[in-house]
Design an enzyme around this catalytic site. Sequence first.
Site, PDB file in Angstrom:
ATOM      1  N   ARG A 125       0.847  -1.199   0.000  1.00 15.85           N
ATOM      2  CA  ARG A 125       0.000   0.000   0.000  1.00 15.85           C
ATOM      3  C   ARG A 125       0.883   1.249   0.000  1.00 15.85           C
ATOM      4  NH1 ARG A 125      -0.938   4.777   2.052  1.00 15.85           N
ATOM      5  NH2 ARG A 125      -0.706   4.042   4.186  1.00 15.85           N
ATOM      6  N   ASP A 126       1.443   1.592   1.141  1.00 21.55           N
ATOM      7  CA  ASP A 126       2.266   2.811   1.217  1.00 21.55           C
ATOM      8  C   ASP A 126       3.486   2.683   0.304  1.00 21.55           C
ATOM      9  OD1 ASP A 126       2.846   5.345   2.083  1.00 21.55           O
ATOM     10  OD2 ASP A 126       3.282   4.820   4.148  1.00 21.55           O
ATOM     11  N   HIS A 135       8.894   7.490   8.462  1.00 17.84           N
ATOM     12  CA  HIS A 135       9.584   7.513   7.166  1.00 17.84           C
ATOM     13  C   HIS A 135      11.032   7.898   7.419  1.00 17.84           C
ATOM     14  CE1 HIS A 135       6.343   7.161   4.035  1.00 17.84           C
ATOM     15  NE2 HIS A 135       5.650   7.178   5.153  1.00 17.84           N
ATOM     16  N   HIS A 151       4.385   5.090  12.782  1.00 26.50           N
ATOM     17  CA  HIS A 151       4.642   4.954  11.348  1.00 26.50           C
ATOM     18  C   HIS A 151       5.684   6.002  10.960  1.00 26.50           C
ATOM     19  CE1 HIS A 151       2.953   4.502   7.074  1.00 26.50           C
ATOM     20  NE2 HIS A 151       3.613   5.641   6.980  1.00 26.50           N
ATOM     21  N   CYS A 194       4.622   9.493   0.427  1.00 23.45           N
ATOM     22  CA  CYS A 194       3.288  10.025   0.192  1.00 23.45           C
ATOM     23  C   CYS A 194       3.296  10.822  -1.107  1.00 23.45           C
ATOM     24  CB  CYS A 194       2.899  10.925   1.363  1.00 23.45           C
ATOM     25  SG  CYS A 194       1.342  11.775   1.117  1.00 23.45           S
ATOM     26  N   ASN A 240       9.409   4.701   3.569  1.00 24.05           N
ATOM     27  CA  ASN A 240       9.083   4.277   4.932  1.00 24.05           C
ATOM     28  C   ASN A 240      10.339   3.679   5.549  1.00 24.05           C
ATOM     29  OD1 ASN A 240       6.494   4.049   3.305  1.00 24.05           O
ATOM     30  ND2 ASN A 240       5.743   3.672   5.369  1.00 24.05           N
TER      31      ASN A 240
HETATM   32  N1  COA Z   1     -13.457   4.350  -4.349  1.00 23.24           N
HETATM   33  C1  COA Z   1     -13.674   4.477  -5.673  1.00 23.24           C
HETATM   34  N2  COA Z   1     -13.955   5.634  -6.256  1.00 23.24           N
HETATM   35  C2  COA Z   1     -14.049   6.718  -5.477  1.00 23.24           C
HETATM   36  C3  COA Z   1     -13.845   6.657  -4.102  1.00 23.24           C
HETATM   37  C4  COA Z   1     -13.532   5.403  -3.526  1.00 23.24           C
HETATM   38  N3  COA Z   1     -13.270   5.268  -2.235  1.00 23.24           N
HETATM   39  N4  COA Z   1     -13.988   7.896  -3.587  1.00 23.24           N
HETATM   40  C5  COA Z   1     -14.277   8.708  -4.597  1.00 23.24           C
HETATM   41  N5  COA Z   1     -14.304   8.004  -5.757  1.00 23.24           N
HETATM   42  C6  COA Z   1     -14.532   8.498  -7.105  1.00 23.24           C
HETATM   43  C7  COA Z   1     -15.888   9.133  -7.250  1.00 23.24           C
HETATM   44  O1  COA Z   1     -16.844   8.171  -7.607  1.00 23.24           O
HETATM   45  C8  COA Z   1     -15.646  10.137  -8.361  1.00 23.24           C
HETATM   46  O2  COA Z   1     -15.610   9.453  -9.598  1.00 23.24           O
HETATM   47  P1  COA Z   1     -16.087  10.184 -10.958  1.00 23.24           P
HETATM   48  O3  COA Z   1     -15.131  11.326 -11.164  1.00 23.24           O
HETATM   49  O4  COA Z   1     -15.957   9.102 -11.986  1.00 23.24           O
HETATM   50  O5  COA Z   1     -17.467  10.634 -10.653  1.00 23.24           O
HETATM   51  C9  COA Z   1     -14.202  10.572  -8.090  1.00 23.24           C
HETATM   52  O6  COA Z   1     -13.602   9.533  -7.350  1.00 23.24           O
HETATM   53  C10 COA Z   1     -14.149  11.871  -7.313  1.00 23.24           C
HETATM   54  O7  COA Z   1     -14.951  11.731  -6.160  1.00 23.24           O
HETATM   55  P2  COA Z   1     -15.106  12.861  -5.047  1.00 23.24           P
HETATM   56  O8  COA Z   1     -16.144  12.422  -4.082  1.00 23.24           O
HETATM   57  O9  COA Z   1     -15.260  14.201  -5.697  1.00 23.24           O
HETATM   58  O10 COA Z   1     -13.791  12.756  -4.264  1.00 23.24           O
HETATM   59  P3  COA Z   1     -12.453  13.535  -4.454  1.00 23.24           P
HETATM   60  O11 COA Z   1     -12.072  13.685  -5.856  1.00 23.24           O
HETATM   61  O12 COA Z   1     -12.492  14.728  -3.573  1.00 23.24           O
HETATM   62  O13 COA Z   1     -11.452  12.441  -3.832  1.00 23.24           O
HETATM   63  C11 COA Z   1     -10.555  10.965  -2.242  1.00 23.24           C
HETATM   64  C12 COA Z   1     -11.454  12.150  -2.504  1.00 23.24           C
HETATM   65  C13 COA Z   1     -10.110  10.999  -0.787  1.00 23.24           C
HETATM   66  C14 COA Z   1     -11.293   9.703  -2.528  1.00 23.24           C
HETATM   67  C15 COA Z   1      -9.345  11.024  -3.172  1.00 23.24           C
HETATM   68  O14 COA Z   1      -8.743  12.290  -3.083  1.00 23.24           O
HETATM   69  C16 COA Z   1      -8.311  10.004  -2.852  1.00 23.24           C
HETATM   70  O15 COA Z   1      -8.539   8.815  -2.940  1.00 23.24           O
HETATM   71  N6  COA Z   1      -7.075  10.469  -2.547  1.00 23.24           N
HETATM   72  C17 COA Z   1      -5.982   9.617  -2.227  1.00 23.24           C
HETATM   73  C18 COA Z   1      -5.802   9.554  -0.761  1.00 23.24           C
HETATM   74  C19 COA Z   1      -4.729   8.571  -0.419  1.00 23.24           C
HETATM   75  O16 COA Z   1      -4.912   7.389  -0.451  1.00 23.24           O
HETATM   76  N7  COA Z   1      -3.534   9.088  -0.093  1.00 23.24           N
HETATM   77  C20 COA Z   1      -2.428   8.317   0.254  1.00 23.24           C
HETATM   78  C21 COA Z   1      -2.580   7.788   1.635  1.00 23.24           C
HETATM   79  S1  COA Z   1      -1.659   8.697   2.825  1.00 23.24           S
HETATM   80 ZN    ZN Z   2       3.571   6.590   5.110  1.00 23.56          ZN
END
Ligand code: COA
Ligand code: ZN
Length: 312
Positions: free
Chosen positions: A12-13, A205, A203, A236, A245
């Site tokens: 994942r990370d 890094h 956690h 990240c 990490n």
């Molecule tokens: N699984 C699948 N699709 C998802 C989803 C999920 N958990 N959450 C949102 N989506 C999809 C929506 O359906 C939408 O799709 P579309 O454009 O085809 O309609 C799109 O993503 C945007 O959705 P929205 O509700 O506007 O969310 P957003 O764009 O603000 O995104 C997050 C929010 C948090 C889901 C997104 O920014 C994200 O996953 N970021 C990564 C965070 C991460 O894992 N970081 C690393 C860990 S530290």
């Molecule tokens: Zn991390």
Amino acid sequence: MTRIYFNEVVTRDGFQIEPNFIPTDEKVALVNELSQCGYAKIEVTSFTSAKAIPMLRDAEEVMGRIHRQSGVEYTVLVPNVRGAERALESRADEFNLVMSTSETHNWSNLRMPREKSFAGLSDVIALTAGRVPINVSLSACFGCPMEGDVPPDEVLRWAHRFAEQGVRGLTICDTTGMAHPGQVSQLCNALRQHFPGLQLTLHFHNTRGMGLANVVAAAHAGIDRFDGSLGGLGGCPYAPGASGNICSEDAIHMLDAMGFDTGMDLPRLLQVARRLPDVVGHSVPGQVAKAGRTCDLHPVPEEALKLKQENT
Ligand code: COA
Ligand code: ZN
């Protein structure tokens, strides 16, 4: 011996920042190999949007195909209710929710203010309603690359808000490797005092070379759970300059040598680690996989052997 529990986060990370898609078969094979090494938990994948993190777009398939080993918990990152629904379908053993203690880092990682994240994660907790244990990862707890200091009271404040909702654990993340051991001792002592009943995981890094020193500081402050990433992969994607990490096998090797009981099969883990550069297509930072364990003795060079025999 003090027991230490390890959570492996490489798939994942570790993988989420890799430039080239790692095939689903490789991810499944790696999780299956890691499952044989003694981990308490493996963070398998993340149910985020495929657009945000294309590397983990195969979350359902990976969760569906891994062989689950009894005694190992298979946890997944869940950013919102949509992710929680998908993770429930995939029968994850634990949901790892994530938000940042820094407002700016939260905007860059999750595209929303912290209060909105908190409300969304509260919805996830309500939806889950005791069916699956919840862990909350708080990012940037030791500093934010954009805002600078994150005061310990701010970390405790968010931690309390989640503790009140009945979460099982908290992971305190040094997302961009800004923590130093003095700071780690202080925050870990405070956390243990405030949350004696919670699973507390640290956690780290290794962005500035302080990762293993921070593990020692946390372990001496009584923390018994750590995240690590095989080979030291990771970072990240939303934190400028973030890099790997702490390397799981290096941390485990160190803690074993210090007399902690990690429950890990280190030789087996090192075999898996040595395969990792082929999986990702480049060398990785981990050191023990290259150097061998301190107890792996090398043959005496012939010349030295001769000299020693002649002179003793
Ligand atoms: N699984 C699948 N699709 C998802 C989803 C999920 N958990 N959450 C949102 N989506 C999809 C929506 O359906 C939408 O799709 P579309 O454009 O085809 O309609 C799109 O993503 C945007 O959705 P929205 O509700 O506007 O969310 P957003 O764009 O603000 O995104 C997050 C929010 C948090 C889901 C997104 O920014 C994200 O996953 N970021 C990564 C965070 C991460 O894992 N970081 C690393 C860990 S530290
Ligand atoms: Zn991390």
